[in-house]
Design a protein around this motif. Structure first.
Motif, PDB file in Angstrom:
ATOM      1  N   LEU B  42       0.826  -1.214   0.000  1.00 13.22           N
ATOM      2  CA  LEU B  42       0.000   0.000   0.000  1.00 13.22           C
ATOM      3  C   LEU B  42       0.860   1.263   0.000  1.00 13.22           C
ATOM      4  CD1 LEU B  42      -2.916  -0.580   2.556  1.00 13.22           C
ATOM      5  CD2 LEU B  42      -3.119  -0.141   0.102  1.00 13.22           C
ATOM      6  N   ALA B  47      -3.772   5.100  -2.326  1.00 15.84           N
ATOM      7  CA  ALA B  47      -4.874   4.242  -1.905  1.00 15.84           C
ATOM      8  C   ALA B  47      -5.857   4.988  -1.025  1.00 15.84           C
ATOM      9  CB  ALA B  47      -4.327   3.033  -1.146  1.00 15.84           C
ATOM     10  N   ASP B  48      -7.128   4.539  -1.045  1.00 16.34           N
ATOM     11  CA  ASP B  48      -8.102   5.034  -0.068  1.00 16.34           C
ATOM     12  C   ASP B  48      -8.668   3.852   0.717  1.00 16.34           C
ATOM     13  OD1 ASP B  48     -10.125   3.837  -1.549  1.00 16.34           O
ATOM     14  OD2 ASP B  48     -10.395   5.623  -2.784  1.00 16.34           O
ATOM     15  N   THR B  49      -9.803   4.061   1.398  1.00 19.82           N
ATOM     16  CA  THR B  49     -10.280   3.030   2.332  1.00 19.82           C
ATOM     17  C   THR B  49     -10.491   1.670   1.695  1.00 19.82           C
ATOM     18  OG1 THR B  49     -11.770   4.817   2.831  1.00 19.82           O
ATOM     19  CG2 THR B  49     -11.770   2.936   4.330  1.00 19.82           C
ATOM     20  N   PHE B  50     -11.119   1.633   0.542  1.00 23.40           N
ATOM     21  CA  PHE B  50     -11.531   0.346   0.008  1.00 23.40           C
ATOM     22  C   PHE B  50     -10.592  -0.198  -1.056  1.00 23.40           C
ATOM     23  CE2 PHE B  50     -15.465   1.739   1.890  1.00 23.40           C
ATOM     24  CZ  PHE B  50     -15.901   0.569   2.491  1.00 23.40           C
ATOM     25  N   SER B  51      -9.894   0.682  -1.727  1.00 25.80           N
ATOM     26  CA  SER B  51      -9.133   0.184  -2.865  1.00 25.80           C
ATOM     27  C   SER B  51      -7.747   0.803  -2.882  1.00 25.80           C
ATOM     28  CB  SER B  51      -9.852   0.562  -4.161  1.00 25.80           C
ATOM     29  OG  SER B  51      -9.946   1.964  -4.216  1.00 25.80           O
ATOM     30  N   SER B  52      -6.864   0.139  -3.599  1.00 27.87           N
ATOM     31  CA  SER B  52      -5.567   0.726  -3.820  1.00 27.87           C
ATOM     32  C   SER B  52      -5.500   1.126  -5.280  1.00 27.87           C
ATOM     33  CB  SER B  52      -4.479  -0.279  -3.481  1.00 27.87           C
ATOM     34  OG  SER B  52      -4.784  -1.505  -4.097  1.00 27.87           O
ATOM     35  N   TRP B 263      -8.009   9.901   5.215  1.00 30.32           N
ATOM     36  CA  TRP B 263      -8.161   8.741   4.332  1.00 30.32           C
ATOM     37  C   TRP B 263      -7.147   8.704   3.195  1.00 30.32           C
ATOM     38  CZ3 TRP B 263     -10.523   5.351   6.931  1.00 30.32           C
ATOM     39  CH2 TRP B 263     -11.525   5.734   7.835  1.00 30.32           C
ATOM     40  N   VAL B 265      -4.668   6.678   2.562  1.00 33.85           N
ATOM     41  CA  VAL B 265      -4.210   5.410   3.125  1.00 33.85           C
ATOM     42  C   VAL B 265      -2.775   5.076   2.702  1.00 33.85           C
ATOM     43  CG1 VAL B 265      -4.650   2.926   3.139  1.00 33.85           C
ATOM     44  CG2 VAL B 265      -6.540   4.519   3.398  1.00 33.85           C
ATOM     45  N   ALA B 269       0.177   4.394   5.287  1.00 26.32           N
ATOM     46  CA  ALA B 269       0.922   3.131   5.291  1.00 26.32           C
ATOM     47  C   ALA B 269       2.422   3.400   5.247  1.00 26.32           C
ATOM     48  CB  ALA B 269       0.498   2.264   4.107  1.00 26.32           C
TER      49      ALA B 269
END
Lengths: 283, 296
Positions: B42, B47-52, B263, B265, B269
């Motif tokens: 990641l 990336a965000d909450t649901f997808s990269s 968010w 992400v 990470a």
């Protein structure tokens, strides 16, 4: 100077006494904040607003505590915390006992390598996996559920490590005798060895329960709906009410009330907790 | 050797034995190992909450080290570790030395000093907020007795982190004390008897017997506390929200802000990988230094 040649015993006693005196003074700093909070929780909010020093004189009232029973979501949060902590403790004991027995007693391909990999797991801090874990749980729609709060704790390697050490310390003659009686592996584990590991189960159970009850970070990001808050997250969310300071007494009563369950657990299990901590330390 | 074991031991190597490990291994792999590598992956993506989303190479890391808030948070974390870890080790050792007896007073004080450790960070910060807060605060009341005005500790750029450190020491002092007590119990009593025969005084006994005997525990306490305090989050988040001016914002709070409030992400990470690396390096350095000293 009068201390011409004090005996060694006397000098040793003096040093100990000086340190003990310092420790006694320090214990005031340990206790004072808690007493302060309890004092405030027993005062009327309006009276506190008028004069903060009124905490030193009566009247002391329990209205703030009664108000909790009427209005507060604290009970719901305590139930949530109980479900999560008991669930995680039970799961950890089962997983760690099985794995500990397997690593300590049984031979299978790749055992050594697997054990070393699990040991490496001890060195991984929660933050290193948190972001990815949150994303995975979003996809699985595990957030705001009990399993969402419980599951991450089951991957903790500490319990496996502890139980493996403990099973290793049990004399091998015990299972060899049972094997001669044609007992199955599982039966040996269940009937012969597991009862002997009760002290380790207690240690691991106490650690897991306390850690889970007090955990803040993961429940904070996973349980975002108010009715799924654990006690730690819920109590943190009411702290912002602090700005409207008319509720100081009420807020403090909530703090005392929220701290009470774990404190009672501590008083009852103090001996076990202390042995658990120092036992794990020696290892 | 191995054939010998197979012949005499009842424990033959059998893959079915691995079934005992399997349940734990499932959770270990899915919830620890996989997220560890997924997190690294990641950190190289947007990336965000649901997808990269798209692969961005080292872009997240470049952004990170160009963000002065992140650099500030690294500095804050080190400052906090510097404030708390030596204090926890020294106070913990002092407490252990003073309370290493079976007298009633020592027993009561031991449980008193350990009792704060069973509280959650939320309760601890509530308690200390009410110590530091200007109007009803314990501190300002005590200052008031002397006709002085207490500083607003948590709002003061110079004092806020010290306030968080004090709170943390109050909260965490139980564990180091217990570890040192356990170590002191391991020292055989006849060494002390020999020292007493040699007319060694209290101070000399402490320096030449007690302290060398518990050196390994001292290193253990330092490593545990460094790893623990590097992960500072709750105290800062709940006492100061990282303020004033990001001066009490530790790395973990930065990660929380970026990954779970903004968010972003991928960036979050990346920041968590940096934290992971820092903790590993700090703990390893401590360990290696202690090893070298022991060899000497």
């Amino acid at each position: 100077m009068s201390d011409v040649s004090p005996s060694p015993a006397l000098r040793r006693g003096l040093g100990d006494h000086i340190i003990l005196a310092a420790v006694l003074v320090l214990s005031v700093a340990m206790v004072a904040p808690v007493l302060w909070v309890i004092g405030l929780s027993l005062k009327d909010n309006a009276e506190l607003m008028a004069n903060p020093n009124s905490v030193f004189h009566p009247p002391y009232i329990i209205d703030n505590y009664i108000a909790i029973i009427g209005t507060s979501a604290v009970f719901r949060w305590i139930v949530n915390s109980l479900i999560v902590s008991v669930g995680l403790t039970f799961g950890t004991l089962v997983l760690a006992s099985l794995a500990g027995y397997g690593f300590a007693r049984l031979e299978f391909p790749g055992r050594q390598v697997l054990f070393v990999i699990v040991l490496f797991g001890l060195a991984v801090p929660e933050q290193a996996v948190l972001v990815a874990r949150h994303q995975i749980f979003s996809i699985l729609q595990f957030h705001n559920t009990y399993q969402g709060i419980i599951l991450p704790g089951l991957s903790n390697a500490f319990g496996v490590f502890l139980m493996t050490q403990y099973f290793r310390a049990i004399p091998k003659e015990l299972d060899e005798a049972a094997l001669l009686d044609n007992a199955s592996r599982f039966k040996i584990f269940w009937k012969v060895l597991l009862p002997l590991t009760l002290p380790a189960q207690a240690t691991l159970g106490i650690f897991t329960f306390l850690g889970s009850w007090n955990d803040y970070f993961w429940p904070l990001i996973s349980a975002t709906r108010k009715e799924m808050y654990t006690l730690t997250v819920g109590m943190a969310s009411v702290q912002s009410n602090f700005a409207q300071s008319e509720g100081v007494g009420f807020l403090m009563a909530q703090a005392v009330f929220a701290g009470l369950p774990i404190f009672i657990v501590y008083l009852f299990f103090q001996k076990y907790i202390v042995t658990a901590v120092s036992g794990a330390a020696v290892r | 050797m191995s054939s010998n074991r197979r012949r005499t031991g009842p424990n033959g190597s059998d893959w079915r034995n691995a079934l005992f490990i399997a349940p734990y291994l499932f959770f270990f792999l899915t919830l620890l190992v996989f997220p560890l590598f997924w997190g690294i992956w990641l950190s190289f993506h947007k990336a965000d909450t649901f997808s990269s989303g798209a692969f961005v190479g080292f872009n997240n890391y470049v952004r990170l080290f160009n963000d002065h808030v992140f650099l500030q948070s690294i500095w804050n974390t080190f400052y906090f570790v510097f404030l708390t870890v030596p204090a926890l080790a020294i106070i913990g050792l002092t407490l252990a030395l003073a309370l290493n007896s079976s007298s009633r007073l020592a027993t009561v004080l031991r449980s008193l000093y350990f009792s704060s450790s069973v509280l959650s960070v939320t309760i601890v910060t509530l308690i200390w907020r009410i110590v530091f807060v200007p109007q009803f605060g314990l501190l300002s009341t005590i200052y008031g007795w002397f006709g002085a005005e207490a500083p607003a500790v948590l709002a003061d750029p110079d004092l806020a982190m010290i306030g968080i450190a004090l709170t943390t020491i109050w909260w965490c002092i139980g564990l180091p004390m217990m570890l040192f007590l356990a170590a002191l119990q391991q020292i055989p009593g006849d060494i002390y008897e020999a020292a007493a025969l040699d007319n060694a005084g209290w101070w000399r006994t402490l320096i030449s017997i007690t302290l060398p005997s518990i050196r390994r525990t001292f290193v253990l306490v330092l490593i545990i506390q460094i790893v623990l305090q590097f992960q500072l989050f709750g105290q800062s988040w709940l006492l100061t929200r990282g303020g004033p001016n990001n001066l009490t914002k530790p790395i973990v709070l930065y990660i929380y802000d970026i990954a779970f409030r903004r968010w972003d992400v991928g960036l979050g990470a990346a920041a968590s990988e940096v934290l992971f690396a820092l903790i590993l390096v700090a703990a390893m350095t401590q360990y290696l230094i202690s090893r070298r000293q022991e060899e000497r």
